[in-house]
Design a protein around this motif. Structure first.
Motif, mmCIF file in Angstrom:
data_model
loop_
_atom_site.group_PDB
_atom_site.id
_atom_site.type_symbol
_atom_site.label_atom_id
_atom_site.label_comp_id
_atom_site.label_asym_id
_atom_site.label_seq_id
_atom_site.Cartn_x
_atom_site.Cartn_y
_atom_site.Cartn_z
ATOM 1 N N ALA A 112 0.824 -1.211 0.000
ATOM 2 C CA ALA A 112 0.000 0.000 0.000
ATOM 3 C C ALA A 112 0.854 1.255 0.000
ATOM 4 O O ALA A 112 0.348 2.347 -0.265
ATOM 5 C CB ALA A 112 -0.936 0.004 1.206
ATOM 6 N N GLY A 113 2.156 1.114 0.318
ATOM 7 C CA GLY A 113 3.039 2.272 0.220
ATOM 8 C C GLY A 113 3.853 2.604 1.448
ATOM 9 O O GLY A 113 4.571 3.611 1.452
ATOM 10 N N ALA A 114 3.776 1.796 2.517
ATOM 11 C CA ALA A 114 4.603 2.060 3.696
ATOM 12 C C ALA A 114 6.073 1.861 3.350
ATOM 13 O O ALA A 114 6.422 0.999 2.542
ATOM 14 C CB ALA A 114 4.207 1.146 4.848
ATOM 15 N N ARG A 115 6.930 2.653 3.977
ATOM 16 C CA ARG A 115 8.367 2.590 3.683
ATOM 17 C C ARG A 115 9.096 1.588 4.574
ATOM 18 O O ARG A 115 10.257 1.254 4.315
ATOM 19 C CB ARG A 115 8.966 3.980 3.868
ATOM 20 N N GLY A 116 8.404 1.103 5.598
ATOM 21 C CA GLY A 116 9.015 0.133 6.482
ATOM 22 C C GLY A 116 7.991 -0.446 7.432
ATOM 23 O O GLY A 116 6.821 -0.039 7.440
ATOM 24 N N TYR A 117 8.443 -1.401 8.236
ATOM 25 C CA TYR A 117 7.533 -2.100 9.153
ATOM 26 C C TYR A 117 8.347 -2.543 10.365
ATOM 27 O O TYR A 117 9.276 -3.339 10.236
ATOM 28 C CB TYR A 117 6.934 -3.316 8.447
ATOM 29 N N VAL A 118 8.024 -1.990 11.519
ATOM 30 C CA VAL A 118 8.687 -2.388 12.753
ATOM 31 C C VAL A 118 7.641 -2.814 13.765
ATOM 32 O O VAL A 118 6.492 -2.349 13.731
ATOM 33 C CB VAL A 118 9.559 -1.254 13.326
ATOM 34 N N THR A 119 8.019 -3.723 14.648
ATOM 35 C CA THR A 119 7.078 -4.218 15.642
ATOM 36 C C THR A 119 7.188 -3.411 16.932
ATOM 37 O O THR A 119 8.186 -2.717 17.176
ATOM 38 C CB THR A 119 7.329 -5.705 15.945
ATOM 39 N N LYS A 120 6.170 -3.532 17.774
ATOM 40 C CA LYS A 120 6.094 -2.721 18.986
ATOM 41 C C LYS A 120 7.044 -3.176 20.089
ATOM 42 O O LYS A 120 7.058 -2.593 21.173
ATOM 43 C CB LYS A 120 4.655 -2.687 19.494
ATOM 44 N N THR A 121 7.865 -4.173 19.812
ATOM 45 C CA THR A 121 8.921 -4.550 20.749
ATOM 46 C C THR A 121 10.133 -3.638 20.604
ATOM 47 O O THR A 121 11.077 -3.721 21.386
ATOM 48 C CB THR A 121 9.365 -6.013 20.514
ATOM 49 N N ILE A 122 10.115 -2.749 19.641
ATOM 50 C CA ILE A 122 11.233 -1.854 19.368
ATOM 51 C C ILE A 122 11.423 -0.882 20.533
ATOM 52 O O ILE A 122 10.459 -0.471 21.190
ATOM 53 C CB ILE A 122 10.974 -1.087 18.045
#
Length: 230
Positions: A112-122
């Motif tokens: 859909a166009g997101a530049r990245g994906y990180v989880t909430k454990t970050i």
């Protein structure tokens, strides 16, 4: 609207990265805001929203540099926000921040166009760094997702060809099972190969049949071959 009434657009040219938070949990938004505002002088939160409609309206107003975007929300989630905003705001960068590391969620928001994906454990420090990196043009993923994303967007056997919405419905494990099934493996052999139980194999096959609306393993084999899964 759930925005702080003191929120305002960051002045142009001041060197800060303006960030907007989209998540349906107010407590989580407060935590992220606190992390980013504590000891991160070059990142500034300019607003927040708890629903798709609020997010669309507020991001249009603030035009932040980076939007931290939850994947699952009651009224459509991150992919819907992207669908509505990306065409008109191409300079705004979207970074998914989600508790989910499911294949279908990652694929949906990246396509859909997101530049990245990180989880909430970050951690807060890692999140600030991820914001800087996507703002600078990098693609950023949590470590355990990076290899998966590369596989999905490659032409390797088992990878999803870009733009195939039917394959996007299948989880990575379902594709693994389907690939072996199409090669003629029996359920017991698939179980041994993937270190799972025969019952789990059956569950995955049933799920694939349901998602693809096919009737038997022979139809699945042809379907998998057509999509280069074999």
């Amino acid at each position: 609207m759930t925005e702080d009434p003191t929120d305002q657009q960051a002045p142009d040219g001041d060197g800060t990265i303006s960030v907007f938070l989209v998540d349906d949990h107010a407590l989580f938004r407060s935590g992220v805001r606190a992390e980013l505002e504590r000891g991160v002088p070059d990142v500034r939160v300019v607003g927040e929203a708890g629903s798709v409609d609020e997010a669309v309206a507020a991001v249009r107003h603030h035009r932040p540099d980076v939007v931290l975007l939850d994947v699952h929300m009651p009224d459509g989630g991150g992919a819907e926000v992207l669908r509505r905003l990306r065409p008109e705001l191409p300079d705004v960068v979207f970074l998914a921040l989600s508790v989910s590391d499911a294949a279908e969620d990652v694929i949906a928001v990246i396509r859909a166009g997101a530049r990245g994906y990180v989880t909430k454990t970050i951690s807060g420090r890692e999140l600030a760094d991820a914001v800087r990196r996507v703002h600078g043009g990098d693609a950023v993923f949590s470590p355990r997702l990076a290899g998966f994303v590369l596989d999905v967007f490659s032409n390797k056997p088992g990878a999803a060809p870009p733009g195939d919405p039917e394959l996007d419905l299948l989880t990575r494990r379902e594709r693994d099972v389907l690939r072996l099934l199409a090669r003629g493996y029996a359920y017991k052999e698939i179980a041994a190969e993937l270190f799972i139980s025969v019952k789990t194999v059956e569950t995955h096959v049933s799920s694939v049949l349901r998602k693809t609306q096919l009737s038997n393993r022979y139809e699945l084999s042809r379907w998998a071959s057509d999509r280069r899964l074999v």
